[in-house]
Motif scaffolding. Structure first.
Motif, PDB file in Angstrom:
ATOM      1  N   GLN A 102      69.039  47.366-106.370  1.00  0.00           N
ATOM      2  CA  GLN A 102      67.811  47.011-107.064  1.00  0.00           C
ATOM      3  C   GLN A 102      66.581  47.324-106.208  1.00  0.00           C
ATOM      4  O   GLN A 102      66.583  47.102-104.996  1.00  0.00           O
ATOM      5  CB  GLN A 102      67.830  45.521-107.421  1.00  0.00           C
ATOM      6  N   LYS A 103      65.529  47.833-106.885  1.00  0.00           N
ATOM      7  CA  LYS A 103      64.266  48.164-106.225  1.00  0.00           C
ATOM      8  C   LYS A 103      64.514  48.960-104.941  1.00  0.00           C
ATOM      9  O   LYS A 103      64.220  48.515-103.829  1.00  0.00           O
ATOM     10  CB  LYS A 103      63.469  46.892-105.939  1.00  0.00           C
ATOM     11  N   THR A 104      65.019  50.136-105.127  1.00  0.00           N
ATOM     12  CA  THR A 104      65.414  51.003-104.018  1.00  0.00           C
ATOM     13  C   THR A 104      64.279  51.207-103.013  1.00  0.00           C
ATOM     14  O   THR A 104      63.135  51.448-103.402  1.00  0.00           O
ATOM     15  CB  THR A 104      65.870  52.370-104.554  1.00  0.00           C
ATOM     16  N   GLU A 105      64.620  51.107-101.730  1.00  0.00           N
ATOM     17  CA  GLU A 105      63.652  51.279-100.654  1.00  0.00           C
ATOM     18  C   GLU A 105      63.956  52.564 -99.880  1.00  0.00           C
ATOM     19  O   GLU A 105      65.068  53.100 -99.942  1.00  0.00           O
ATOM     20  CB  GLU A 105      63.711  50.078 -99.697  1.00  0.00           C
ATOM     21  N   LEU A 106      62.969  53.048 -99.139  1.00  0.00           N
ATOM     22  CA  LEU A 106      63.166  54.254 -98.334  1.00  0.00           C
ATOM     23  C   LEU A 106      64.270  54.058 -97.298  1.00  0.00           C
ATOM     24  O   LEU A 106      65.024  54.978 -96.992  1.00  0.00           O
ATOM     25  CB  LEU A 106      61.861  54.644 -97.629  1.00  0.00           C
ATOM     26  N   THR A 107      64.392  52.827 -96.792  1.00  0.00           N
ATOM     27  CA  THR A 107      65.400  52.543 -95.767  1.00  0.00           C
ATOM     28  C   THR A 107      66.819  52.508 -96.338  1.00  0.00           C
ATOM     29  O   THR A 107      67.786  52.460 -95.579  1.00  0.00           O
ATOM     30  CB  THR A 107      65.103  51.199 -95.084  1.00  0.00           C
ATOM     31  N   ASP A 108      66.971  52.537 -97.657  1.00  0.00           N
ATOM     32  CA  ASP A 108      68.302  52.561 -98.270  1.00  0.00           C
ATOM     33  C   ASP A 108      68.952  53.934 -98.141  1.00  0.00           C
ATOM     34  O   ASP A 108      70.170  54.057 -98.311  1.00  0.00           O
ATOM     35  CB  ASP A 108      68.223  52.181 -99.753  1.00  0.00           C
ATOM     36  N   GLU A 109      68.174  54.944 -97.853  1.00  0.00           N
ATOM     37  CA  GLU A 109      68.718  56.298 -97.761  1.00  0.00           C
ATOM     38  C   GLU A 109      69.739  56.393 -96.633  1.00  0.00           C
ATOM     39  O   GLU A 109      69.570  55.801 -95.564  1.00  0.00           O
ATOM     40  CB  GLU A 109      67.598  57.306 -97.526  1.00  0.00           C
ATOM     41  N   GLY A 110      70.829  57.111 -96.887  1.00  0.00           N
ATOM     42  CA  GLY A 110      71.843  57.298 -95.857  1.00  0.00           C
ATOM     43  C   GLY A 110      73.237  57.431 -96.444  1.00  0.00           C
ATOM     44  O   GLY A 110      73.425  57.603 -97.647  1.00  0.00           O
ATOM     45  N   ASN A 111      74.245  57.356 -95.569  1.00  0.00           N
ATOM     46  CA  ASN A 111      75.651  57.467 -95.970  1.00  0.00           C
ATOM     47  C   ASN A 111      76.282  56.081 -96.081  1.00  0.00           C
ATOM     48  O   ASN A 111      76.053  55.213 -95.223  1.00  0.00           O
ATOM     49  CB  ASN A 111      76.436  58.307 -94.958  1.00  0.00           C
ATOM     50  N   SER A 145      51.274  64.301 -91.285  1.00  0.00           N
ATOM     51  CA  SER A 145      51.905  63.339 -92.192  1.00  0.00           C
ATOM     52  C   SER A 145      52.075  61.994 -91.504  1.00  0.00           C
ATOM     53  O   SER A 145      52.295  61.930 -90.288  1.00  0.00           O
ATOM     54  CB  SER A 145      53.259  63.858 -92.672  1.00  0.00           C
ATOM     55  N   ASN A 146      51.965  60.931 -92.298  1.00  0.00           N
ATOM     56  CA  ASN A 146      52.166  59.562 -91.817  1.00  0.00           C
ATOM     57  C   ASN A 146      53.052  58.821 -92.813  1.00  0.00           C
ATOM     58  O   ASN A 146      52.885  58.965 -94.026  1.00  0.00           O
ATOM     59  CB  ASN A 146      50.832  58.819 -91.684  1.00  0.00           C
ATOM     60  N   LYS A 147      53.988  58.020 -92.301  1.00  0.00           N
ATOM     61  CA  LYS A 147      54.889  57.283 -93.162  1.00  0.00           C
ATOM     62  C   LYS A 147      54.236  55.988 -93.643  1.00  0.00           C
ATOM     63  O   LYS A 147      53.666  55.240 -92.850  1.00  0.00           O
ATOM     64  CB  LYS A 147      56.199  56.972 -92.434  1.00  0.00           C
ATOM     65  N   THR A 148      54.315  55.739 -94.945  1.00  0.00           N
ATOM     66  CA  THR A 148      53.766  54.531 -95.560  1.00  0.00           C
ATOM     67  C   THR A 148      54.852  53.903 -96.431  1.00  0.00           C
ATOM     68  O   THR A 148      55.887  54.532 -96.690  1.00  0.00           O
ATOM     69  CB  THR A 148      52.542  54.871 -96.422  1.00  0.00           C
ATOM     70  N   PRO A 149      54.655  52.663 -96.920  1.00  0.00           N
ATOM     71  CA  PRO A 149      55.649  52.063 -97.827  1.00  0.00           C
ATOM     72  C   PRO A 149      55.878  52.880 -99.096  1.00  0.00           C
ATOM     73  O   PRO A 149      56.930  52.781 -99.720  1.00  0.00           O
ATOM     74  CB  PRO A 149      55.021  50.697 -98.152  1.00  0.00           C
ATOM     75  N   ALA A 150      54.889  53.680 -99.480  1.00  0.00           N
ATOM     76  CA  ALA A 150      55.011  54.510-100.687  1.00  0.00           C
ATOM     77  C   ALA A 150      55.608  55.877-100.394  1.00  0.00           C
ATOM     78  O   ALA A 150      55.803  56.676-101.299  1.00  0.00           O
ATOM     79  CB  ALA A 150      53.648  54.666-101.351  1.00  0.00           C
ATOM     80  N   GLY A 151      55.897  56.163 -99.128  1.00  0.00           N
ATOM     81  CA  GLY A 151      56.460  57.451 -98.756  1.00  0.00           C
ATOM     82  C   GLY A 151      55.692  58.084 -97.619  1.00  0.00           C
ATOM     83  O   GLY A 151      55.129  57.390 -96.769  1.00  0.00           O
ATOM     84  N   LEU A 152      55.640  59.397 -97.617  1.00  0.00           N
ATOM     85  CA  LEU A 152      54.909  60.139 -96.596  1.00  0.00           C
ATOM     86  C   LEU A 152      53.554  60.558 -97.127  1.00  0.00           C
ATOM     87  O   LEU A 152      53.460  61.191 -98.181  1.00  0.00           O
ATOM     88  CB  LEU A 152      55.696  61.380 -96.174  1.00  0.00           C
ATOM     89  N   MET A 153      52.501  60.190 -96.421  1.00  0.00           N
ATOM     90  CA  MET A 153      51.161  60.654 -96.774  1.00  0.00           C
ATOM     91  C   MET A 153      50.902  61.947 -96.014  1.00  0.00           C
ATOM     92  O   MET A 153      50.849  61.954 -94.791  1.00  0.00           O
ATOM     93  CB  MET A 153      50.095  59.616 -96.435  1.00  0.00           C
ATOM     94  N   ILE A 154      50.763  63.032 -96.742  1.00  0.00           N
ATOM     95  CA  ILE A 154      50.575  64.344 -96.135  1.00  0.00           C
ATOM     96  C   ILE A 154      49.149  64.812 -96.382  1.00  0.00           C
ATOM     97  O   ILE A 154      48.663  64.785 -97.513  1.00  0.00           O
ATOM     98  CB  ILE A 154      51.566  65.366 -96.713  1.00  0.00           C
ATOM     99  N   THR A 155      48.491  65.210 -95.323  1.00  0.00           N
ATOM    100  CA  THR A 155      47.114  65.692 -95.405  1.00  0.00           C
ATOM    101  C   THR A 155      47.035  67.092 -94.808  1.00  0.00           C
ATOM    102  O   THR A 155      47.587  67.357 -93.742  1.00  0.00           O
ATOM    103  CB  THR A 155      46.156  64.761 -94.640  1.00  0.00           C
TER     104      THR A 155
END
Length: 240
Positions: free
Chosen positions: A101-110, A179-189
Motif C-alpha cells: 500500500q502507498k508504494t514508496e521509493l524505498t520499496d524498490e529492490g529484490n 539532480s536532487n532526491k526528494t520524497p516525490a522522486g528526483l528533481m532534475i534541473t
C-alpha cells in the motif's frame, strides 16, 4: 548389520518423500513488477498444486547486501498485521498475491517470497521497480552579468532521466544538468546559456525529458524566442 540397512532405507524413503512433496507444489509469481509512487502495488503470486489450495505460512523478505530481511510474514488463520503496509489480498485461496500500500521509493529492490504448505514449499525472487511519472517541465529564464541569459528547465519524477535541449528542433549539448532526491522522486534541473544577440523572435527552445529506462522522450516544455525578447526588453527598461 540389519539395523544399519534399516537406517539407510529409512533415510532414502525420507529423501524421496521430501523430494516428492517439493515437486507437487509450485509458487508462480510475476518476476518483475513496476509500482507507481504513492499508489498500491500488487505482487502477483499463486499456488500451483493438485493437492493443496492454501498456504500454511508465507513470508516476504527484502534482499539488501545479499541478506534477506523479513518484511511480511503470515501463518494460515492468523490475523494480518495492522501496522504493515503489506497485505495478502485473498488469504483463503490459492491466490497468494500481496499488496504493497502507498508504494514508496524505498520499496524498490529484490524480494524473496517463501511459501510453505502441507504438501511442500517453494520460493521465488521478485524484482520491484518504482516509478514516479515526470512532471511537465517548468521553463524559466534568468539574465546574468556575462551578456547572456540562462534558460532553466526543471522536472520531478523517478527513476533517473536526462533533460535534452533542442534549439529550433536541433539537439544541443551545451547545457548543464543536476539532480536532487526528494520524497516525490528526483528533481532534475538543466540550464542552457544563450547569448542575447543570438535570440530571434522565431526561435523555439524545447527541453525534453529523456527516459533512461524506456529510451523515449516522455514529456517536454517550450519557450519561444519572442517571449524571451519581450522579457529582456522589460528588464532593460527597468520595469522590474
Amino acid at each position: 548389520m540389519g539395523l544399519h540397512r534399516a537406517i539407510i532405507f529409512l533415510r532414502v524413503i525420507l529423501c524421496i518423500g521430501a523430494s516428492l512433496s517439493q515437486s507437487v507444489v509450485t509458487l508462480d509469481c510475476e518476476d518483475v513488477v513496476t509500482g507507481i509512487l504513492n499508489e498500491d502495488t500488487k505482487l502477483t503470486c499463486s499456488i500451483k498444486s493438485t493437492i493443496v489450495k492454501k498456504y500454511d505460512l508465507i513470508n516476504l523478505s527484502k534482499i539488501e547486501n545479499k541478506k534477506p530481511t523479513s518484511v511480511f510474514s503470515l501463518e494460515a488463520g492468523a490475523k494480518q498485521p495492522r501496522n504493515n503496509r503489506i497485505k495478502i489480498i485473498r488469504p483463503d485461496s490459492d491466490d497468494v498475491s500481496l499488496l504493497i500500500q502507498k508504494t514508496e521509493l524505498t520499496d524498490e529492490g529484490n524480494y524473496q517470497y517463501d511459501l510453505e504448505t502441507r504438501a511442500g514449499y517453494d520460493s521465488k525472487i521478485i524484482r520491484l521497480k518504482v516509478k514516479a511519472p515526470y512532471s511537465l517541465p517548468k521553463v524559466t529564464l534568468h539574465s546574468n552579468t556575462m551578456g547572456a541569459i540562462n534558460l532553466s528547465c526543471e522536472t520531478t519524477g523517478y527513476p533517473q532521466a536526462q533533460i535534452h535541449w533542442f534549439v529550433n528542433g536541433n539537439l544541443t549539448s551545451e547545457s548543464n544538468s543536476s539532480s536532487n532526491k526528494t520524497p516525490a522522486g528526483l528533481m532534475i534541473t538543466s540550464i542552457l546559456q544563450i547569448n542575447n544577440s543570438q535570440i530571434t523572435s522565431e526561435d523555439n527552445y524545447t527541453c525534453a525529458v529523456w527516459s533512461l529506462d524506456k529510451n523515449v522522450y516522455e514529456i517536454q516544455g517550450q519557450l519561444w524566442g519572442k517571449f524571451i525578447a519581450l522579457i529582456l526588453q522589460i528588464i532593460s527598461t527597468n520595469i522590474f
